[in-house]
Design an enzyme around this catalytic site. Structure first.
Site, PDB file in Angstrom:
ATOM      1  N   HIS A  42       1.020  -1.065   0.166  1.00  0.00           N
ATOM      2  CA  HIS A  42       0.000  -0.075  -0.097  1.00  0.00           C
ATOM      3  C   HIS A  42       0.809   1.181  -0.290  1.00  0.00           C
ATOM      4  O   HIS A  42       2.030   1.188   0.315  1.00  0.00           O
ATOM      5  CB  HIS A  42      -0.846  -0.017   1.064  1.00  0.00           C
ATOM      6  N   ASP A  90       0.377   4.913   2.156  1.00  0.00           N
ATOM      7  CA  ASP A  90      -0.438   5.362   3.046  1.00  0.00           C
ATOM      8  C   ASP A  90      -1.612   6.081   2.813  1.00  0.00           C
ATOM      9  O   ASP A  90      -1.540   7.179   2.279  1.00  0.00           O
ATOM     10  CB  ASP A  90       0.532   5.856   4.461  1.00  0.00           C
ATOM     11  N   HIS A 149       4.828   0.300   0.151  1.00  0.00           N
ATOM     12  CA  HIS A 149       5.451  -0.731   1.256  1.00  0.00           C
ATOM     13  C   HIS A 149       4.503  -1.654   1.592  1.00  0.00           C
ATOM     14  O   HIS A 149       3.407  -1.663   1.718  1.00  0.00           O
ATOM     15  CB  HIS A 149       6.184   0.234   2.257  1.00  0.00           C
ATOM     16  N   ARG A 172       4.509   6.071  14.032  1.00  0.00           N
ATOM     17  CA  ARG A 172       4.376   6.764  12.797  1.00  0.00           C
ATOM     18  C   ARG A 172       3.845   7.973  12.659  1.00  0.00           C
ATOM     19  O   ARG A 172       2.694   7.966  13.049  1.00  0.00           O
ATOM     20  CB  ARG A 172       3.770   5.767  11.733  1.00  0.00           C
TER      21      ARG A 172
HETATM   22  C1  SIN Z   1       3.051   0.891   7.958  1.00  0.00           C
HETATM   23  O1  SIN Z   1       2.367   0.569   6.987  1.00  0.00           O
HETATM   24  O2  SIN Z   1       3.373   2.181   8.231  1.00  0.00           O
HETATM   25  C2  SIN Z   1       3.808  -0.052   8.720  1.00  0.00           C
HETATM   26  C3  SIN Z   1       4.982  -0.289   8.361  1.00  0.00           C
HETATM   27  C4  SIN Z   1       5.761  -1.339   9.179  1.00  0.00           C
HETATM   28  O3  SIN Z   1       5.391  -1.585  10.388  1.00  0.00           O
HETATM   29  O4  SIN Z   1       6.908  -1.641   8.632  1.00  0.00           O
END
Ligand code: SIN
Length: 281
Positions: free
Chosen positions: A105, A107, A252, A267
């Site tokens: 995805h 974000d 990611h 985050r």
């Molecule tokens: C996310 O999608 O922000 C999580 C990424 C992660 O935990 O590595």
């Protein structure tokens, strides 16, 4: 060490792969960056997609203060005092039934102003595993045939709120949250480079196509993300590693291969800009 300095910034970095990802030098301390340093960081993120900075000890409040210097932050009403509202808690342990971000995805692309940078800082990491895998959506777009590229340039997609985002938003139902239509190919406002902007996490359908056509085309594009390994990097975390990724050009997914071990961090998600002005047809 293959240290490089980008043309547009004076930040030294080690490439993670030839075109994608950068690990910044050990001397950098994010909390001490001046305004020129912040500008250089944003420019390098636009050029390299993913920036890795090791050994950055900071509190959640200091992370919020730093992230505010990158732009407006999304808020997470569900933190209930566990963390500042401007941070999403990223946590997994022996009780976890799922983890955030475990499918490809970009974000919260369902936002009208989808995120620019995300800044993830992990305090606790599992003894092994727990990597995050990133795909460079500029290279993925370039890997498609010219015919498919020109088809995509005329298309738009609807992105719906989903999954973990629904939980952290505090909403009870999906339709309480905004959905948004964005071009399938966008260009980065800093570099002008085109990138593919549909993702399995949030994209619901391509609006100009029938459902059948949209499903088939999206599946082909998601396969291209998964199978174009030349456009991917895998980042291994240490305690106090900070990773920035530019959601305009990067997708990611988190690898949950470490159950029942703990992984914990925060985050910050920084608003980007409306897409349409940046798309050159
Ligand atoms: C996310 O999608 O922000 C999580 C990424 C992660 O935990 O590595």
């Amino acid at each position: 060490m293959n240290t490089q300095i980008s043309q547009a910034t004076d930040l030294p970095f080690v490439p993670v792969s030839p075109k994608f990802g950068a690990e910044l030098g050990p001397d950098i301390r994010l909390l001490d960056l001046d305004d020129n340093g912040i500008e250089a960081l944003q420019q390098l993120a636009a050029e390299r997609g993913v920036l890795v900075v090791r050994d950055q000890v900071m509190t959640p409040d200091e992370q919020v203060g730093f992230a505010r210097r990158l732009g407006e932050l999304y808020e997470t009403p569900m933190n209930r005092g566990r963390a500042p509202a401007e941070l999403i808690v990223i946590h997994a342990d022996e009780k976890s039934k799922y983890v955030a971000g475990s499918q490809w995805h970009s974000d919260v692309s369902s936002e009208e102003l989808p995120p620019g940078l995300s800044m993830l800082r992990l305090e606790e990491v599992p003894p092994s595993g727990g990597d995050t895998i990133f795909a460079d959506m500029t290279q993925v777009f370039e890997s498609l045939s010219e015919q498919i590229q020109s088809l995509l340039l005329g298309l738009n997609a609807r992105h719906d709120p989903r999954g973990h985002y629904l939980f952290v938003s505090g909403a009870k139902r999906m339709d309480e949250l905004p959905a948004a239509v964005h071009p399938v190919v966008r260009t980065h406002p800093r570099t002008g480079r085109p990138s593919l902007f549909v993702n399995a996490g949030f994209t619901a359908r391509i609006v100009e196509l029938s459902q059948l056509e949209s499903d088939a085309l999206l599946k082909m594009l998601y396969d291209q993300v998964v199978y174009t390994v030349e456009a991917q990097i895998r980042i291994h975390w240490e305690p106090n590693t900070v990773v920035f990724w530019d959601n305009r050009v990067v997708q990611h997914r988190a690898s949950w291969d470490y159950f029942p071990a703990r992984r914990h961090g925060y985050r910050a998600t920084i608003a980007g800009e409306k897409l349409a002005p940046y798309l050159e047809a």
